[in-house]
Design a protein around this motif. Structure first.
Motif, PDB file in Angstrom:
ATOM      1  N   LYS A   1       0.818  -1.208   0.000  1.00 21.45           N
ATOM      2  CA  LYS A   1       0.000   0.000   0.000  1.00 21.45           C
ATOM      3  C   LYS A   1       0.850   1.256   0.000  1.00 21.45           C
ATOM      4  CE  LYS A   1      -4.131  -1.794   2.327  1.00 21.45           C
ATOM      5  NZ  LYS A   1      -4.956  -1.698   3.531  1.00 21.45           N
ATOM      6  N   SER A   2       2.056   1.158   0.630  1.00 23.09           N
ATOM      7  CA  SER A   2       2.876   2.345   0.779  1.00 23.09           C
ATOM      8  C   SER A   2       3.306   2.920  -0.554  1.00 23.09           C
ATOM      9  CB  SER A   2       4.122   2.015   1.616  1.00 23.09           C
ATOM     10  OG  SER A   2       4.877   1.006   0.991  1.00 23.09           O
ATOM     11  N   LEU A   3       3.225   2.123  -1.614  1.00 21.23           N
ATOM     12  CA  LEU A   3       3.590   2.625  -2.924  1.00 21.23           C
ATOM     13  C   LEU A   3       2.542   3.582  -3.468  1.00 21.23           C
ATOM     14  CD1 LEU A   3       5.025  -0.269  -5.070  1.00 21.23           C
ATOM     15  CD2 LEU A   3       6.105   1.859  -4.457  1.00 21.23           C
ATOM     16  N   PHE A   4       1.293   3.391  -3.048  1.00 26.94           N
ATOM     17  CA  PHE A   4       0.205   4.080  -3.707  1.00 26.94           C
ATOM     18  C   PHE A   4      -0.343   5.206  -2.835  1.00 26.94           C
ATOM     19  CE2 PHE A   4       0.441  -0.227  -5.320  1.00 26.94           C
ATOM     20  CZ  PHE A   4       0.607   0.034  -6.666  1.00 26.94           C
ATOM     21  N   SER A   5       0.244   6.374  -2.994  1.00 22.12           N
ATOM     22  CA  SER A   5      -0.275   7.550  -2.323  1.00 22.12           C
ATOM     23  C   SER A   5      -1.425   8.099  -3.166  1.00 22.12           C
ATOM     24  CB  SER A   5       0.830   8.604  -2.204  1.00 22.12           C
ATOM     25  OG  SER A   5       1.164   9.077  -3.495  1.00 22.12           O
ATOM     26  N   PRO A   6      -2.196   9.055  -2.663  1.00 27.24           N
ATOM     27  CA  PRO A   6      -3.305   9.607  -3.446  1.00 27.24           C
ATOM     28  C   PRO A   6      -2.868  10.171  -4.796  1.00 27.24           C
ATOM     29  CG  PRO A   6      -3.488  10.275  -1.151  1.00 27.24           C
ATOM     30  CD  PRO A   6      -2.164   9.587  -1.294  1.00 27.24           C
ATOM     31  N   ALA A   7      -1.547  10.498  -4.918  1.00 30.67           N
ATOM     32  CA  ALA A   7      -1.078  11.090  -6.167  1.00 30.67           C
ATOM     33  C   ALA A   7      -0.873  10.047  -7.263  1.00 30.67           C
ATOM     34  CB  ALA A   7       0.240  11.828  -5.932  1.00 30.67           C
ATOM     35  N   VAL A   8      -0.879   8.766  -6.885  1.00 33.27           N
ATOM     36  CA  VAL A   8      -0.622   7.718  -7.860  1.00 33.27           C
ATOM     37  C   VAL A   8      -1.888   7.425  -8.639  1.00 33.27           C
ATOM     38  CG1 VAL A   8       0.077   5.328  -8.175  1.00 33.27           C
ATOM     39  CG2 VAL A   8       1.155   6.714  -6.428  1.00 33.27           C
ATOM     40  N   PRO A   9      -1.801   7.310  -9.973  1.00 36.37           N
ATOM     41  CA  PRO A   9      -2.995   7.065 -10.767  1.00 36.37           C
ATOM     42  C   PRO A   9      -3.624   5.727 -10.453  1.00 36.37           C
ATOM     43  CG  PRO A   9      -0.991   6.931 -12.099  1.00 36.37           C
ATOM     44  CD  PRO A   9      -0.584   7.423 -10.760  1.00 36.37           C
ATOM     45  N   GLU A  10      -4.899   5.582 -10.863  1.00 39.39           N
ATOM     46  CA  GLU A  10      -5.625   4.337 -10.640  1.00 39.39           C
ATOM     47  C   GLU A  10      -4.958   3.201 -11.389  1.00 39.39           C
ATOM     48  OE1 GLU A  10      -8.340   3.766  -8.713  1.00 39.39           O
ATOM     49  OE2 GLU A  10      -7.946   5.783  -7.983  1.00 39.39           O
ATOM     50  N   PRO A  11      -5.144   1.937 -10.908  1.00 40.54           N
ATOM     51  CA  PRO A  11      -4.558   0.796 -11.585  1.00 40.54           C
ATOM     52  C   PRO A  11      -5.071   0.673 -13.008  1.00 40.54           C
ATOM     53  CG  PRO A  11      -5.403   0.181  -9.421  1.00 40.54           C
ATOM     54  CD  PRO A  11      -5.881   1.567  -9.705  1.00 40.54           C
ATOM     55  N   LEU A  12      -4.258   0.008 -13.855  1.00 40.43           N
ATOM     56  CA  LEU A  12      -4.660  -0.235 -15.227  1.00 40.43           C
ATOM     57  C   LEU A  12      -5.898  -1.118 -15.260  1.00 40.43           C
ATOM     58  CD1 LEU A  12      -1.146  -1.052 -16.683  1.00 40.43           C
ATOM     59  CD2 LEU A  12      -2.454   1.024 -17.105  1.00 40.43           C
TER      60      LEU A  12
ATOM     61  N   MET B   1       8.648   0.906 -14.151  1.00 36.98           N
ATOM     62  CA  MET B   1       7.700   1.371 -13.134  1.00 36.98           C
ATOM     63  C   MET B   1       8.200   2.633 -12.425  1.00 36.98           C
ATOM     64  SD  MET B   1       5.227  -0.854 -13.250  1.00 36.98           S
ATOM     65  CE  MET B   1       4.354  -0.741 -11.689  1.00 36.98           C
ATOM     66  N   PHE B   2       9.196   3.291 -13.011  1.00 38.57           N
ATOM     67  CA  PHE B   2       9.862   4.388 -12.313  1.00 38.57           C
ATOM     68  C   PHE B   2       8.893   5.500 -11.916  1.00 38.57           C
ATOM     69  CE2 PHE B   2      12.212   8.375 -12.060  1.00 38.57           C
ATOM     70  CZ  PHE B   2      13.212   8.031 -11.170  1.00 38.57           C
ATOM     71  N   GLU B   3       8.035   5.919 -12.830  1.00 45.80           N
ATOM     72  CA  GLU B   3       7.120   7.021 -12.527  1.00 45.80           C
ATOM     73  C   GLU B   3       6.202   6.679 -11.365  1.00 45.80           C
ATOM     74  OE1 GLU B   3       7.274  10.025 -13.674  1.00 45.80           O
ATOM     75  OE2 GLU B   3       8.995   9.464 -14.908  1.00 45.80           O
ATOM     76  N   GLN B   4       5.745   5.444 -11.325  1.00 47.52           N
ATOM     77  CA  GLN B   4       4.880   5.019 -10.227  1.00 47.52           C
ATOM     78  C   GLN B   4       5.647   4.977  -8.912  1.00 47.52           C
ATOM     79  OE1 GLN B   4       2.856   1.364 -11.066  1.00 47.52           O
ATOM     80  NE2 GLN B   4       1.162   1.846  -9.689  1.00 47.52           N
ATOM     81  N   ILE B   5       6.911   4.553  -8.969  1.00 46.93           N
ATOM     82  CA  ILE B   5       7.739   4.483  -7.771  1.00 46.93           C
ATOM     83  C   ILE B   5       7.947   5.874  -7.171  1.00 46.93           C
ATOM     84  CG2 ILE B   5      10.096   4.050  -6.955  1.00 46.93           C
ATOM     85  CD1 ILE B   5      10.145   1.601  -8.825  1.00 46.93           C
ATOM     86  N   VAL B   6       8.310   6.856  -8.007  1.00 45.36           N
ATOM     87  CA  VAL B   6       8.597   8.187  -7.460  1.00 45.36           C
ATOM     88  C   VAL B   6       7.316   8.886  -7.003  1.00 45.36           C
ATOM     89  CG1 VAL B   6      10.743   8.474  -8.735  1.00 45.36           C
ATOM     90  CG2 VAL B   6       8.607   9.224  -9.778  1.00 45.36           C
ATOM     91  N   LYS B   7       6.189   8.584  -7.634  1.00 49.17           N
ATOM     92  CA  LYS B   7       4.927   9.155  -7.158  1.00 49.17           C
ATOM     93  C   LYS B   7       4.586   8.605  -5.776  1.00 49.17           C
ATOM     94  CE  LYS B   7       2.826  10.220 -11.618  1.00 49.17           C
ATOM     95  NZ  LYS B   7       1.778   9.854 -12.613  1.00 49.17           N
ATOM     96  N   GLY B   8       4.912   7.323  -5.565  1.00 48.58           N
ATOM     97  CA  GLY B   8       4.671   6.718  -4.264  1.00 48.58           C
ATOM     98  C   GLY B   8       5.588   7.246  -3.184  1.00 48.58           C
ATOM     99  N   SER B   9       6.670   7.939  -3.583  1.00 54.09           N
ATOM    100  CA  SER B   9       7.626   8.473  -2.602  1.00 54.09           C
ATOM    101  C   SER B   9       7.295   9.905  -2.195  1.00 54.09           C
ATOM    102  CB  SER B   9       9.041   8.436  -3.185  1.00 54.09           C
ATOM    103  OG  SER B   9       9.185   9.403  -4.224  1.00 54.09           O
ATOM    104  N   LYS B  10       6.191  10.433  -2.721  1.00 55.59           N
ATOM    105  CA  LYS B  10       5.842  11.825  -2.425  1.00 55.59           C
ATOM    106  C   LYS B  10       5.736  12.061  -0.917  1.00 55.59           C
ATOM    107  CE  LYS B  10       2.512  15.446  -3.547  1.00 55.59           C
ATOM    108  NZ  LYS B  10       1.252  15.788  -4.267  1.00 55.59           N
ATOM    109  N   GLY B  11       6.442  13.082  -0.427  1.00 56.53           N
ATOM    110  CA  GLY B  11       6.402  13.427   0.982  1.00 56.53           C
ATOM    111  C   GLY B  11       7.277  12.551   1.856  1.00 56.53           C
TER     112      GLY B  11
END
Length: 372
Positions: A25-36, A101-111
């Motif tokens: 879950k920690s990967l998916f912050s509110p900024a991460v887009p919905e799953p494919l 998956m880089f873009e998804q990884i860095v979005k999950g690191s927000k904050g």
């Protein structure tokens, strides 16, 4: 855990296969887009078979040899009728490329504060026949140096700390040698993080014993062509990369017979290497936790540890991250392997590319903040 549907195109047949995955879950912050969205046709399940990991001095010699064969490198043996390319594709779905998956990884690191943990052999340098010549490229050194400018960065290795430092030659890093039993941080003058000069050696009392076993092994293994014994200060490594497979059983017997006289030491196995370590409960996972605590992130929810490694011994760190439900484990491997990592990279070159992208992303983020 959050279930995500990942679509993988099959180049040969021109179809999409959808597999249900569980990602932290920690990967998916509110900024991460919905799953494919799921592709038509439903899901199928991949069965992953566990193999015994030889980590103690017990067990039959034949079991050790089988384990050496399976885990050097340890492939996932398919339990289905899938072909090898299909089997590899299935594994990639469960352990997608960290570059893809880089873009998804860095979005999950927000904050969150990213903290980098890097293995050395097979991760920052190629695996070579002579461990004394496992040099990293200048390009890789620059990539690691740049990463350390923006994120606390540690090298966590089975090597002697001084030895790996002679390869890396970057004073601003933390170094955890001997599988984390010899930890030292950068000097306080060159470190902007807490406890810059940290030094921790939980197995100091074993040093005389390790030296003694090293000398005995040097003499005893002379009868096995290609065997190389390396003193890594708090552990001894017996490399069998250049040993013919028919001699592995003899080598294992020699090592185990010596350890019969040293009950406070245990035998473990890595990538083409047997390792003698103290029986203390300490490994790369414990080293990761210790360094996070030293950096002030022990109980923090605002940290994202990223551990990149290629060896069986790195699984201890991957397991810690999974148990924490916090952080990313990235396995470096060209073949499917049993792992607790969430992502994969194929070789050191891809590790370098990932580190460079991380630096570019951070620089871009900081420049964006300055313009606001």
């Amino acid at each position: 855990m959050t279930n995500q549907n990942v679509v993988v195109p099959d180049a040969k047949q021109g179809i999409d296969i959808t597999i249900a995955m569980a990602l932290p879950k920690s990967l998916f912050s509110p900024a991460v887009p919905e799953p494919l969205p799921a592709a038509p046709g439903g899901y199928f399940t991949i069965t992953r078979k566990r193999f015994p990991k030889m980590t103690e001095t017990g067990g039959k010699t034949s079991s050790w040899v089988d384990s050496m064969r399976d885990s050097s490198p340890s492939r996932v043996k398919s339990t289905t009728s899938l072909s090898e390319p299909e089997d590899k594709n299935s594994w990639i779905v469960n352990h997608p490329s960290a570059l893809n998956m880089f873009e998804q990884i860095v979005k999950g690191s927000k904050g969150k504060q990213i903290v980098m943990f890097l293995d050395y052999d097979g991760t920052l340098s190629p695996i070579v026949e002579d461990p004394d010549r496992a040099f990293m490229t200048n390009e890789m050194r620059e990539a690691v140096k740049d990463v350390a400018r923006y994120f606390p960065t540690a090298i966590v290795t089975g090597r002697c700390r001084n030895k790996v430092y002679s390869f890396v030659r970057l004073s601003e890093l933390y170094y955890a040698g001997s599988h984390g039993m010899d930890i030292k941080g950068p000097s306080k003058n060159s470190c902007k993080y807490k406890k810059g000069g940290v030094l921790f050696q939980p197995a100091s009392e074993f040093l005389p014993m390790i030296d003694e076993v090293y000398n005995v092994l040097l003499e005893r293994t002379k009868s096995v062509p290609g065997a190389k014994v390396e003193n890594n200060k708090f552990c001894v490594s017996v490399h069998f990369r250049c040993v013919e497979e028919k001699m592995w059983a003899i080598l294992v017997e020699q090592v185990r017979s010596i350890l019969n006289d040293y009950p406070k030491l245990r035998l473990t196995q890595g990538r083409k290497v047997l390792e003698i370590r103290p029986t203390i409960k300490w490994d790369k996972g414990k080293a990761l936790e210790f360094l996070l605590e030293s950096l002030g992130f022990a109980n923090s929810t605002d940290v994202l540890p990223v551990y990149i490694g290629d060896d069986q011994t790195d699984e201890d760190a991957f397991k810690v991250l999974r148990n924490r439900g916090q952080g990313l484990g990235i396995l470096v491997s060209k073949v499917p392997k049993e792992t607790n990592a969430s992502y994969s990279l194929q070789e050191p070159k891809e590790v370098k590319d990932f580190l460079r992208r991380l630096v570019e992303w951070k620089r871009s983020s900081l420049q964006g903040q300055c313009r606001v």
